[in-house]
Design an enzyme around this catalytic site. Sequence first.
Site, short mmCIF file in Angstrom:
data_model
loop_
_atom_site.label_atom_id
_atom_site.label_comp_id
_atom_site.label_asym_id
_atom_site.label_seq_id
_atom_site.Cartn_x
_atom_site.Cartn_y
_atom_site.Cartn_z
N SER A 106 0.84 -1.19 0.00
CA SER A 106 0.00 0.00 0.00
C SER A 106 0.87 1.24 0.00
O SER A 106 2.02 1.21 0.48
CB SER A 106 -0.92 0.00 1.23
OG SER A 106 -1.83 1.07 1.16
N ASP A 107 0.33 2.32 -0.53
CA ASP A 107 1.03 3.60 -0.51
C ASP A 107 0.00 4.71 -0.57
O ASP A 107 -1.10 4.53 -1.11
CB ASP A 107 2.00 3.72 -1.69
CG ASP A 107 2.93 4.91 -1.51
OD1 ASP A 107 3.86 4.80 -0.68
OD2 ASP A 107 2.71 5.94 -2.17
N GLN A 108 0.37 5.85 -0.01
CA GLN A 108 -0.52 7.01 -0.01
C GLN A 108 0.25 8.25 -0.43
O GLN A 108 1.36 8.47 0.06
CB GLN A 108 -1.13 7.22 1.38
CG GLN A 108 -2.15 8.35 1.42
CD GLN A 108 -2.76 8.46 2.80
OE1 GLN A 108 -2.11 8.96 3.72
NE2 GLN A 108 -3.98 8.00 2.95
#
Length: 196
Positions: free
Chosen positions: A73-75
Amino acid sequence: MTVSPQATIVLASTSPYRASLLRRLLEHFEQASPGTDEAAFPGERPGARAARLAEAKARAVAEIRPGAVVIGSDQVADLDGTVLDKPVTVHAAHKQLAASSGREVIFHTAVCVIDLRGDATTHVDETRVRFRELSAEDIARYVERERPLDCAGSFKCEGLGIALFERIDNEDPTALVGLPLIATSRLLRAAGVVLP
């Protein structure tokens, strides 16, 4: 393909925030640091960067954990084209929050699941956050109390940071914390993981 209950599921992150979210879905999973370079590519759009990094993190861990289902995941936080990374310092947190005051920040939160065959599926969630007008005193009080130095955008929406906003527009409230659980559930089921 159904994944055995004994199959290993690995979160490609050491983030306590993402792990806490994933515990809502899974009783047992492991965490591993992907060690991925998170620098942006020239001209890369924020949503594309989030998707690329989520998959890169998942693939990095899948290489060292064959036979596991891997979640990356990444934001990426976007303020009118300027990326708001983790502030790291109190001064940077003050600057980010002052820049966001009275404005809308878009958070692109990506999740990638790599199944037992090595196939990757990615989803990017978009959350729009409208900050209320923040005084220097508001910002100082908030940063002193919550110390959001490891959070993109310099706030923790699951804590006191919620008081900084006028509005949050999204389809998945968990996305803003760092892992969109509705999409993660869908991708895990598609990878053969049994969920309710």
